[in-house]
Design a protein around this motif. Structure first.
Motif, mmCIF file in Angstrom:
data_model
loop_
_atom_site.group_PDB
_atom_site.id
_atom_site.type_symbol
_atom_site.label_atom_id
_atom_site.label_comp_id
_atom_site.label_asym_id
_atom_site.label_seq_id
_atom_site.Cartn_x
_atom_site.Cartn_y
_atom_site.Cartn_z
ATOM 1 N N GLY A 1 34.111 45.072 48.124
ATOM 2 C CA GLY A 1 35.044 44.615 47.095
ATOM 3 C C GLY A 1 35.707 43.312 47.498
ATOM 4 O O GLY A 1 35.168 42.533 48.296
ATOM 5 N N ALA B 1 33.844 52.476 41.577
ATOM 6 C CA ALA B 1 32.388 52.470 41.697
ATOM 7 C C ALA B 1 31.938 53.441 42.785
ATOM 8 O O ALA B 1 30.964 54.200 42.610
ATOM 9 N N VAL C 1 40.374 44.344 33.992
ATOM 10 C CA VAL C 1 40.122 44.825 35.345
ATOM 11 C C VAL C 1 41.400 44.802 36.170
ATOM 12 O O VAL C 1 41.449 45.355 37.272
ATOM 13 N N ILE D 1 29.498 43.849 39.816
ATOM 14 C CA ILE D 1 30.390 44.267 38.727
ATOM 15 C C ILE D 1 31.423 43.164 38.594
ATOM 16 O O ILE D 1 32.252 42.954 39.469
ATOM 17 N N CYS E 1 31.692 44.125 44.123
ATOM 18 C CA CYS E 1 32.643 44.345 43.043
ATOM 19 C C CYS E 1 33.699 43.252 43.028
ATOM 20 O O CYS E 1 34.142 42.798 44.087
ATOM 21 N N ARG F 1 39.986 50.701 38.306
ATOM 22 C CA ARG F 1 39.278 51.834 38.899
ATOM 23 C C ARG F 1 38.363 52.522 37.878
ATOM 24 O O ARG F 1 37.207 52.816 38.153
ATOM 25 N N ILE G 1 38.051 48.006 41.365
ATOM 26 C CA ILE G 1 36.747 48.281 40.766
ATOM 27 C C ILE G 1 35.842 48.969 41.783
ATOM 28 O O ILE G 1 35.144 49.940 41.462
ATOM 29 N N ALA G 2 35.862 48.471 43.030
ATOM 30 C CA ALA G 2 35.002 49.037 44.074
ATOM 31 C C ALA G 2 35.335 50.507 44.348
ATOM 32 O O ALA G 2 34.434 51.320 44.553
ATOM 33 N N ARG H 1 37.209 51.188 35.125
ATOM 34 C CA ARG H 1 36.161 50.241 34.741
ATOM 35 C C ARG H 1 35.037 50.242 35.773
ATOM 36 O O ARG H 1 33.858 50.181 35.435
ATOM 37 N N GLY H 2 35.404 50.328 37.051
ATOM 38 C CA GLY H 2 34.402 50.367 38.106
ATOM 39 C C GLY H 2 33.560 51.621 38.054
ATOM 40 O O GLY H 2 32.338 51.589 38.264
ATOM 41 N N GLU H 3 34.199 52.735 37.752
ATOM 42 C CA GLU H 3 33.488 54.012 37.646
ATOM 43 C C GLU H 3 32.470 53.964 36.501
ATOM 44 O O GLU H 3 31.311 54.386 36.655
#
Length: 339
Positions: free
Chosen positions: A276, A257, A221, A183, A248, A226, A253-254, A228-230
């Motif tokens: 991450g 995700a 990002v 990601i 990530c 958060r 982001i991680a 965006r990662g999801e």
């Protein structure tokens, strides 16, 4: 009416010079005299006029820091480390957020420069170097933080972002993962370098890169990592052939995700290994403690302060300095070897 240094001196029957030296803890001033001055200053609530002092000394003792997001752990921890180091030499930090908006960043820079800064540190969101180049030529010493430009030779501090991608991908391969997704981050040097580290490591190990496994999240990002990662993870989980690991761009982001994967019923790291970048303070407290690449944020803040002192104390122009810190792998539960 504000109390002046002259008022403090007259009330004590001493000269303005004596009060000024007492404030600076000058060795010429006797301990008893300094204690009298400090007691009077506290009594009358006197505050030094920093602007007037800067006109005399040529220094304001102020350093500006502009970042994309004040809530982002990377930038908030940088600000904390930098502020602590500056305070030890009686410098003070002014902090502003650009909200990842280049136009707002321009406005914040102009506002900062009006304070007659001794140095300006910027984690820029600009797509080109043009405006920052003008600041460097006409303003106080400029330091770029975390992201820079190929066509602009400037003072810079950051991480080896290619190594970030390399370390993360090597680790996932080492624990036996074959379908490794990424990601991505923004289309700047940081995001591109981390992707290249990921890409070249897979190629070196003979692992084919599936373009469906490389996700570029829409939006910032920095500000909304958060979510965006999801969203990116939900897309990866919709694929017929799901990845068994994901690197990530950063820990925000991680964390998003991982949330999406756990909500979908996956077990981490059995079904999906996650790593991450950042090593933020909350990584160990997540539902599944997060493996990460440590950017060494506190040393980065301290090295930034050291560069500021070097620039401020220089008697004339000096060559731009480039400081790159090497990242380190931190393995936690999200990418442990599954027995």
């Amino acid at each position: 009416m504000a109390v002046r240094m002259k008022d403090v001196a007259q009330s004590l029957g001493v000269s303005i010079v004596t009060v000024s030296k007492a404030l600076k803890n000058h060795p010429d001033i006797a301990k008893a005299t300094r204690e009298r001055v400090m007691a009077k200053i506290k009594e009358v609530n006197y505050r030094p006029n920093l602007m007037a002092r800067s006109l005399v000394t040529g220094r304001s003792s102020l350093v500006g820091l502009i970042v994309p997001d004040l809530i982002h752990p990377f930038f908030s921890e940088i600000a904390k480390s930098l502020s602590s180091a500056l305070r030890k030499k009686d410098f003070f930090l002014l902090v502003a957020s650009s909200e990842s908006d280049a136009v707002l960043e321009d406005a914040e820079i102009e506002h900062m420069l009006a304070h007659r800064l001794d140095a300006l540190v910027v984690a820029t969101t600009q797509s080109t170097s043009e405006k920052l180049r003008k600041v460097s030529e006409n303003g106080p010493p400029l330091i770029l933080l975390d992201r820079d430009f190929l066509d602009f030779r400037s003072n810079f501090l950051g991480s080896n972002d290619y190594k970030v991608g390399e370390l993360a991908t090597e680790h996932l391969i080492a624990i036996g993962r074959k379908k490794i997704a990424h990601i991505r981050g923004p289309e700047n040097r940081v995001g591109k370098s981390r992707f290249e580290g990921y890409q070249h490591t897979l190629e070196r190990h003979g692992v084919a890169i599936d373009p469906r496994y490389v996700i570029a999240p829409l939006g910032s990002v920095d500000v909304d990592g958060r979510r965006r990662g999801e969203t990116a993870m939900k897309h990866l989980l919709s694929l017929k052939m799901r990845p068994d690991a994901v690197f990530c761009f950063n820990d925000m982001i991680a964390s998003g995700a991982m949330m999406a994967a756990l909500d979908a019923g996956l077990k981490i790291p059995r079904d999906l290994a996650v790593i991450g970048c950042g090593n933020y303070h909350y990584d160990e407290l997540l539902r599944v403690p997060l493996s990460t690449i440590d950017q060494r944020i506190e040393p980065l803040g301290l090295r930034t302060a050291k560069m500021i002192f070097r620039l401020v104390e220089a008697e004339g122009p000096i060559r731009p300095q480039r400081v790159i810190l090497e990242p380190e792998l931190v393995v936690r539960e999200s990418s442990r070897v599954v027995k």
